[in-house]
Motif scaffolding. Structure first.
Motif, PDB file in Angstrom:
ATOM      1  N   LYS A  70      26.304 -51.455 -36.336  1.00 40.67           N
ATOM      2  CA  LYS A  70      25.591 -52.324 -37.409  1.00 40.67           C
ATOM      3  C   LYS A  70      26.137 -53.790 -37.223  1.00 40.67           C
ATOM      4  O   LYS A  70      25.447 -54.695 -37.442  1.00 40.67           O
ATOM      5  N   ILE A  71      27.464 -53.872 -36.766  1.00 40.70           N
ATOM      6  CA  ILE A  71      27.971 -55.128 -36.453  1.00 40.70           C
ATOM      7  C   ILE A  71      27.203 -55.917 -35.540  1.00 40.70           C
ATOM      8  O   ILE A  71      26.920 -56.960 -35.614  1.00 40.70           O
ATOM      9  N   THR A  78      30.526 -62.715 -36.409  1.00 40.23           N
ATOM     10  CA  THR A  78      30.780 -63.839 -35.501  1.00 40.23           C
ATOM     11  C   THR A  78      30.777 -63.389 -34.028  1.00 40.23           C
ATOM     12  O   THR A  78      30.629 -62.178 -33.715  1.00 40.23           O
ATOM     13  N   ASP A  79      30.688 -64.250 -33.125  1.00 43.08           N
ATOM     14  CA  ASP A  79      30.767 -63.718 -31.732  1.00 43.08           C
ATOM     15  C   ASP A  79      31.941 -62.612 -31.490  1.00 43.08           C
ATOM     16  O   ASP A  79      31.696 -61.818 -30.614  1.00 43.08           O
ATOM     17  N   CYS A 278      38.443 -58.105 -47.920  1.00 45.59           N
ATOM     18  CA  CYS A 278      38.797 -58.147 -46.497  1.00 45.59           C
ATOM     19  C   CYS A 278      37.713 -58.934 -45.749  1.00 45.59           C
ATOM     20  O   CYS A 278      38.177 -59.452 -44.614  1.00 45.59           O
ATOM     21  N   GLN A 279      36.322 -58.948 -46.112  1.00 49.21           N
ATOM     22  CA  GLN A 279      35.284 -59.646 -45.454  1.00 49.21           C
ATOM     23  C   GLN A 279      35.988 -61.376 -45.357  1.00 49.21           C
ATOM     24  O   GLN A 279      36.076 -61.913 -44.520  1.00 49.21           O
ATOM     25  N   GLN A 286      39.501 -58.267 -35.416  1.00 47.36           N
ATOM     26  CA  GLN A 286      40.644 -58.714 -34.393  1.00 47.36           C
ATOM     27  C   GLN A 286      40.904 -59.943 -33.898  1.00 47.36           C
ATOM     28  O   GLN A 286      42.052 -60.710 -34.116  1.00 47.36           O
ATOM     29  N   PHE A 287      39.682 -60.732 -34.076  1.00 47.37           N
ATOM     30  CA  PHE A 287      40.056 -62.253 -33.410  1.00 47.37           C
ATOM     31  C   PHE A 287      39.097 -63.014 -34.300  1.00 47.37           C
ATOM     32  O   PHE A 287      38.475 -64.226 -33.817  1.00 47.37           O
ATOM     33  N   GLY A 288      39.057 -62.799 -35.849  1.00 44.70           N
ATOM     34  CA  GLY A 288      38.268 -63.713 -36.539  1.00 44.70           C
ATOM     35  C   GLY A 288      36.808 -63.142 -36.796  1.00 44.70           C
ATOM     36  O   GLY A 288      36.212 -63.083 -36.000  1.00 44.70           O
TER      37      GLY A 288
END
Length: 534
Positions: A70-71, A78-79, A278-279, A286-288
């Motif tokens: 889904k992500i 984000t990338d 959380c969002q 992990q990285f933004g």
């Protein structure tokens, strides 16, 4: 005076779990005093533990994989979110081949059993279950992570991954039901208990509490997480037990409202609120980004009027939880997804090109190259890494404390905090993902002052002491994706060699050669810390 009324504390609805039959052997029934007794040979317990721990080490639930997929399709991701999700799906596909476990930390084996009163085994159930766990860890490419105390301060690896944590409860009926977990140290360490009061139980206070405590989780346990928040409990240990089971999806079928009997329930409104918090934290996968959590379970429990325990815990990207049962029809375990490739898109998500870094240059040249780029820069590493974690760091500190020099390998190469699983035959490495960086924080200032640990590679956030040391001595902390241990072993690690402290087993110092190894700049030589800006 109120009438007596018994309320089952956790009234779960019908179990929707898909099960698969693994054997009809070792199970029979007999009639005793009008009861149908399920007679279970201890071999059934050995078999069910062996099969469950094997499957859960290599396969994941379909529902977990669906959330990762889904992500990739979310325009708000984000990338970095997409990069982590895609890598974790690749890892699941590699682990699904059955050679490399999904995570190098193949965990503490945990068993919760609910034994019907009409189930007879005639044996020490814990011993039989332990034997099955032993079989799996001996025969598969898993890691022995359990250390046992010989004295208060001296420890030794058990060499079997035993002891396991086994808790067996009694209930009515003639079925034997189980939840098996392989709980890694990273996610286990992100279980928190907060002793609160009635003052917490209002919208404003609970919102502020959650926003503050979510930061304690960090990224070292490999998000996106399945997050559990449990409020209340008749004791602290009852609260934390509920946290663990809720994070494993065990309480998904609870009712959604309370009653005067004190039944546990899920609060769906607060699950949505915490998910949004959380969002909005922007920690991401992990990285933004947006995907710090896949989902949130909020469980409300009764409490003593003078106590309000609150527990928070996670199940990580290695969501290793599996149900099982023994009935008169046979021995069953949960059917996990054995074809994770179907969740991978035809094409990888588009990403900006990573900066390529050749680690086989003098350390000064590598530091000079990294200094040109800002935090959050995505890197692709090739060359030599030194692998060392907790015990090896302690050993090196002992050398320094004794007036001996820093080992040259710690000066000449970046250090990767990790410990591998067993190496499959014909492969250069076993599963070999990063471990939690924060456990080595106390060594960084000393080591960098001696010219070591100038570039560190691991997972998760670091303390301010690390940022300060990097600024003072010109060092860097690079974040590796937490979770893709199998794909790293298959695609990125080309050789592994023990170079020091061989007697430490998986904690020994190793030298590895890597290609296209993914990483991000997290802490730089200017005092910047990616996580401090969130």
């Amino acid at each position: 005076m109120p009438e007596f009324s018994y309320q089952k504390p956790f009234p779960l609805k019908k179990d929707p779990t898909p099960y698969k039959l693994i054997s009809k052997d070792y199970v029979s029934t007999l009639e005793v005093d009008g009861r149908k007794i399920l007679k279970v040979d201890p071999k059934a317990l050995e078999l069910i533990a062996e099969k469950a721990l094997a499957d859960v080490s290599f396969y994941l639930r379909s529902s977990h994989l669906e959330k990762l997929a889904k992500i990739l399709n979310d325009p708000e991701a984000t990338d970095n979110d997409r990069f982590v999700a895609y890598t974790l799906l690749q890892n699941a596909s590699t682990a699904g081949e059955g050679k490399l476990p999904s995570c190098q930390d193949t965990g503490t084996a945990i068993v919760m059993g609910k034994k019907g009163e009409n189930v007879w085994t005639g044996a020490n159930d814990e011993e039989a279950l332990s034997k099955g766990i032993y079989n799996t860890y001996q025969e598969r490419n898993l890691r022995y992570s359990q250390v046992v105390p010989i004295t208060m301060f001296d420890e030794k690896n058990s060499g079997t991954n035993l002891p396991a944590q086994i808790d067996i409860y009694a209930e009515q009926g003639n079925e034997y039901k189980f939840l098996f977990m392989a709980k890694g140290g990273g996610s286990a360490n992100k279980t928190y208990l907060y002793q609160q009061t009635k003052a917490l139980l209002n919208d404003e206070s609970l919102t502020a509490f959650v926003k503050n405590k979510i930061k304690d989780l960090g990224t070292s346990a490999c998000p996106p997480y399945h997050l559990a928040l449990v409020i209340g409990g008749t004791s602290a240990e009852a609260n934390l037990k509920a946290v663990k089971l809720a994070s494993a999806g065990y309480y998904d079928e609870l009712p959604t409202e309370g009653n005067i009997g004190g039944q546990a329930f899920r609060d769906l409104e607060w699950e949505e609120k915490v998910q949004l918090i959380c969002q909005e934290s922007l920690i991401g996968a992990q990285f933004g980004g947006k995907y710090f959590t896949h989902d949130v379970k909020v469980i409300r429990l009764p409490r003593h009027a003078a106590s309000c325990p609150v527990g928070i815990g996670v199940s990580c990207s290695a969501d290793r939880n599996i149900k099982a049962k023994i009935t008169e029809e046979g021995i069953f375990i949960e059917a996990l997804e054995t074809n994770p490739e179907k969740y991978l898109p035809a094409q990888a998500p588009h990403l900006e090109k990573a900066v390529e870094v050749d680690l086989n240059q003098p350390m000064a040249d590598v530091l000079k190259l990294l200094s040109q780029y800002p935090i959050k820069t995505r890197l692709k590493l090739k060359g030599t890494l030194i692998v060392a974690r907790d015990i090896a760091h302690a050993k090196i500190k002992e050398l320094l404390d004794a007036g001996k020099p820093m080992p040259e390998y710690f000066k000449n190469h970046p250090v990767y905090y990790a410990g591998p699983a067993k190496t499959p035959e014909g492969m250069p490495s076993g599963s070999f993902g990063p471990t939690t960086a924060g456990r080595m924080d106390s060594y960084v200032n000393l080591f960098q002052s001696q010219g070591g640990s100038m570039i560190m590679l691991a997972k998760g956030n670091r303390s301010k002491a690390v940022t300060d040391a990097c600024k003072q001595y010109g060092g860097f902390y690079l974040g590796s994706i937490g979770g893709p241990a199998a794909i790293l072993a298959k695609e990125n690690i080309k050789s592994v060699e023990v170079v020091d402290f061989e007697e430490l087993g998986m904690e020994a110092v190793r030298k590895i050669e890597v290609v296209d190894f993914p990483a991000f700049i997290i802490c730089d030589d200017k005092g910047n810390d990616f996580f401090a800006n969130l």
